[in-house]
Design a protein around this motif. Structure first.
Motif, mmCIF file in Angstrom:
data_model
loop_
_atom_site.group_PDB
_atom_site.id
_atom_site.type_symbol
_atom_site.label_atom_id
_atom_site.label_comp_id
_atom_site.label_asym_id
_atom_site.label_seq_id
_atom_site.Cartn_x
_atom_site.Cartn_y
_atom_site.Cartn_z
ATOM 1 N N GLY A 174 0.787 -1.229 0.000
ATOM 2 C CA GLY A 174 0.000 0.000 0.000
ATOM 3 C C GLY A 174 0.810 1.266 0.000
ATOM 4 O O GLY A 174 0.650 2.130 -0.873
ATOM 5 N N THR A 175 1.740 1.389 0.947
ATOM 6 C CA THR A 175 2.526 2.619 1.060
ATOM 7 C C THR A 175 3.398 2.829 -0.164
ATOM 8 O O THR A 175 3.479 3.949 -0.708
ATOM 9 N N LEU A 176 4.058 1.764 -0.629
ATOM 10 C CA LEU A 176 4.939 1.889 -1.794
ATOM 11 C C LEU A 176 4.151 2.221 -3.056
ATOM 12 O O LEU A 176 4.587 3.023 -3.882
ATOM 13 N N THR A 177 2.997 1.593 -3.224
ATOM 14 C CA THR A 177 2.188 1.850 -4.421
ATOM 15 C C THR A 177 1.712 3.302 -4.445
ATOM 16 O O THR A 177 1.807 3.986 -5.480
ATOM 17 N N GLU A 178 1.232 3.782 -3.324
ATOM 18 C CA GLU A 178 0.788 5.178 -3.264
ATOM 19 C C GLU A 178 1.947 6.129 -3.504
ATOM 20 O O GLU A 178 1.809 7.137 -4.222
ATOM 21 N N ALA A 179 3.089 5.829 -2.904
ATOM 22 C CA ALA A 179 4.256 6.692 -3.095
ATOM 23 C C ALA A 179 4.693 6.708 -4.553
ATOM 24 O O ALA A 179 5.068 7.754 -5.089
ATOM 25 N N ARG A 180 4.632 5.552 -5.199
ATOM 26 C CA ARG A 180 5.017 5.471 -6.615
ATOM 27 C C ARG A 180 4.108 6.344 -7.474
ATOM 28 O O ARG A 180 4.576 7.079 -8.362
ATOM 29 N N HIS A 181 2.813 6.278 -7.214
ATOM 30 C CA HIS A 181 1.874 7.098 -7.987
ATOM 31 C C HIS A 181 2.085 8.585 -7.708
ATOM 32 O O HIS A 181 1.957 9.416 -8.621
ATOM 33 N N LEU A 182 2.398 8.933 -6.468
ATOM 34 C CA LEU A 182 2.647 10.335 -6.142
ATOM 35 C C LEU A 182 3.877 10.863 -6.869
ATOM 36 O O LEU A 182 3.902 12.007 -7.342
ATOM 37 N N VAL A 183 4.901 10.043 -6.986
ATOM 38 C CA VAL A 183 6.141 10.487 -7.634
ATOM 39 C C VAL A 183 5.900 10.770 -9.112
ATOM 40 O O VAL A 183 6.260 11.838 -9.630
ATOM 41 N N VAL A 184 5.289 9.818 -9.826
ATOM 42 C CA VAL A 184 5.145 9.970 -11.279
ATOM 43 C C VAL A 184 4.095 11.003 -11.650
ATOM 44 O O VAL A 184 3.991 11.385 -12.831
ATOM 45 N N SER A 185 3.296 11.455 -10.676
ATOM 46 C CA SER A 185 2.324 12.513 -10.961
ATOM 47 C C SER A 185 2.861 13.900 -10.614
ATOM 48 O O SER A 185 2.160 14.903 -10.817
ATOM 49 N N THR A 186 4.094 13.960 -10.121
ATOM 50 C CA THR A 186 4.721 15.237 -9.761
ATOM 51 C C THR A 186 5.385 15.843 -10.994
ATOM 52 O O THR A 186 6.080 15.130 -11.731
ATOM 53 N N PRO A 187 5.204 17.126 -11.268
ATOM 54 C CA PRO A 187 5.885 17.752 -12.409
ATOM 55 C C PRO A 187 7.390 17.537 -12.341
ATOM 56 O O PRO A 187 8.009 17.667 -11.286
ATOM 57 N N GLY A 188 7.959 17.194 -13.474
ATOM 58 C CA GLY A 188 9.379 16.869 -13.542
ATOM 59 C C GLY A 188 9.642 15.379 -13.493
ATOM 60 O O GLY A 188 10.746 14.926 -13.827
#
Length: 616
Positions: free
Chosen positions: A272-286
């Motif tokens: 759960g934590t890793l999946t959410e973190a992964r989605h947060l990273v790739v949705s960040t500009p840059g």
């Protein structure tokens, strides 16, 4: 040896009277006390007075003279080579004198105590460069064999090193895990940075690991195109602070260290934590150009574990493991079994079973099936042989052997898929094809093996759950862009969905609208194999080589070629990264080491660097 004639003989001799009580008779104090201060607190365990080294201030708890000799010769890092040679020379003179006079005959050495100091004559002193080279080799020996750093302070290790090179004094544990380790880590980091400048589309994987204190430790591993892995860093977070936002912040820091433009993909386990973190990273500009996916190999491992965890299957494997272990533990049983196999013409041997590896489990079960008649005949000919009762009952059970044979048929396709997924040359398309083949093989094996209904239901439920986690548009696109598997991918997904996903990935990689329009046109031509996408494909050619060759001869497919090559360069699994996590677990145990996370990360990073880039 001027320092001995002045500093040692004069200065230390004058301080001897203050550090050692005045001699009330008997033998005079040993010369070694010139270098130590005798402390007054009696050690109740050894009934000896501790002594403090005047060079490094280390306290030798058991202040026997032989322990003081060893400290100066092997442990102390401050004492000069002249001091060490002086101590060795005095010991040599003492041995020579006792050999002539017969003194000290009544002294006995306790069995199992530390080895005697070496009596070899003083060798040529080594220079600083040689000392550093030998310390580095010692560090590599410890790291590559997962040994704790304090092993170098063992008297047996010191005596061994001294016997190989008498003038070499190994660095202590503290120096090895700080100065020497840091220097070698920086060298490996410099080599990694130099290679980083030549790489593009790096595959980054984030893994969760637990420390001895059960705190979450997140590790970042970078995979190059050749499959080699470098541990970029590890970060420990308290359980309460390990939210998805915190993990995403750490991952972004790691990606900035690499340069976000060099990163092509980001994979994690489905936690759960890793999946959410992964989605947060790739949705960040840059970071939106980075594609993210769930690690297929980790999903396969969980699916296999679910199959093996069913109660009937687990009991069967445990009994097979017990039987194989019993024969391997007894040389007599192994010899009897080998004789029976030879008599029956069986060209096989009973293999051990590693319960943590599905391939090892499968090979063990296969060897049991091959050796069935030899095992039965051996037990009949030697009924009085001391064999475990449970092993005898299993060997005489018809259902035991039939179930093993059936389960081998179910494990065969799983083992093949595991081998294929672990290959360094496997692409994301290869991994997805393996999953499709595994689903079909399991369906066929269910019919052939005729396993109990509850076993098959349990096995297929675990497999379907993990397969659903991998059912993504990105994985279907990878299958579609491999010319070998395009016809397999089309029935699995709507072409319009594949085209939308391809356009989205291409646009996120900073391509304009006109380039995306040309990509859409090329995808239509590729779907129906229109020129230039009608080029033949040979089994010896990889998908990446096919696309590169196509792009060199036809400039009208540049956009699709670039996208396809990018998809081929994605490392589809974190198998090497999982091995890195296993290495971290081997080191970070109370028995082996109490390293902090930063030092542990340096040790593992250096080990992976040595494995892949330093010839043995």
């Amino acid at each position: 040896m001027e320092s001995i004639g002045t500093d040692v003989s004069t200065n230390l001799s004058t301080s001897l009277t203050s550090s050692v009580p005045k001699n009330r008779g008997g033998a005079p104090p040993s010369f070694i006390w010139r270098f130590f201060t005798k402390l007054q607190q009696n050690n109740k365990k050894t009934n000896r007075y501790p002594a403090q080294c005047k060079f490094c201030s280390h306290v030798v708890e058991d202040g026997r003279v032989e322990n003081l000799h060893k400290h100066i010769l092997y442990v102390c890092q401050i004492a000069s080579s002249d001091i060490k040679q002086y101590v060795q020379a005095e010991l040599d003179k003492k041995v020579s004198y006792e050999g002539r006079t017969g003194k000290n005959k009544k002294q006995k050495r306790e069995q199992g105590q530390t080895p005697p100091a070496s009596r070899a004559p003083a060798a040529r002193p080594i220079n600083d460069k040689e000392q550093e080279e030998l310390d580095v080799k010692l560090l590599r020996l410890l790291i590559m064999n997962s040994l704790p750093f304090d092993a170098v302070e063992s008297p047996w290790m010191l005596d061994f090193c001294h016997s190989l090179k008498p003038s070499y004094v190994p660095a202590g544990a503290s120096k090895l895990q700080t100065t020497v380790l840091t220097q070698e880590y920086l060298k490996s980091r410099a080599a990694f940075t130099a290679r980083l400048a030549q790489e593009h589309n790096l595959s980054v994987s984030i893994d969760l690991w637990r420390s001895n204190s059960n705190q979450p430790v997140y590790a970042c591993k970078v995979a190059f195109s050749d499959g080699s892995v470098f541990l970029l860093g590890a970060k420990e977070l308290p359980g309460a602070a390990g939210t998805a936002e915190d993990v995403a912040g750490i991952v972004k820091e790691w990606l900035k260290m690499l340069g976000p433009e060099k990163v092509g993909s980001l994979s994690t386990d489905e936690i759960g934590t890793l999946t959410e973190a992964r989605h947060l990273v790739v949705s960040t500009p840059g970071f939106t150009h980075i594609v993210d996916f769930r690690c297929p190999v980790h999903a396969l491992v969980l699916a296999v574990l679910a199959m093996l965890a069913s109660e009937p299957v687990n009991a069967l494997i445990c009994n097979a493991h017990m039987m194989a272990s019993r024969f391997h533990a007894s040389s007599a049983a192994s010899a009897f079994l080998a004789d029976e196999a030879k008599e029956l013409g069986i060209n096989a041997e009973l293999l051990p079973c590693n319960l943590s590896q599905v391939q090892s489990v499968h090979e063990c079960l296969q060897s049991l099936v091959q050796m069935e008649h030899a095992i039965k005949q051996m037990l009949q000919k030697h009924p009085d042989f001391p064999m475990n009762q449970a092993v005898t009952e299993c060997a005489n059970s018809v259902s035991f052997w039939s179930q093993i044979a059936k389960f081998c048929k179910l494990l065969a396709p799983i083992t093949d898929v595991v081998k294929g997924n672990m290959s360094k040359t496997s692409s994301l398309a290869d991994v997805m094809l393996h999953w499709l083949h595994l689903a079909r093989s399991l369906q066929a094996a269910e019919t052939e093996a005729n396993l109990p209904h509850d076993v098959t239901v349990h096995c297929f439920a675990g497999f379907n759950q993990r397969a659903a986690e991998l059912d993504s548009d990105l994985c279907r696109l990878a299958l579609f862009l491999d010319p070998r598997y395009k016809d397999i991918a089309v029935p699995q997904a709507n072409p319009d969905t594949l085209f939308d996903k391809a356009r989205s990935v291409f646009q996120n990689r900073r391509h304009g609208v006109e380039e995306c329009d040309r990509l859409s046109q090329q995808l239509q031509l590729y779907l129906v194999r229109s020129p230039p996408f009608d080029q033949p494909f040979t089994p010896q050619t990889s998908a990446k080589a096919w696309w590169l060759n196509l792009g060199s001869s036809h400039t009208s497919c540049t956009e699709l070629r670039n996208l396809a090559v990018f998809m081929c360069t994605i490392v589809p699994h974190a198998a090497s990264a999982e091995r890195v996590s296993s290495i971290m677990g081997w080191y970070h145990t109370p028995v082996r080491s109490q390293l902090d996370v930063d030092s542990l990360a340096r040790v593992v990073a250096l080990k992976t660097h040595l494995q892949h880039h330093v010839p043995r």
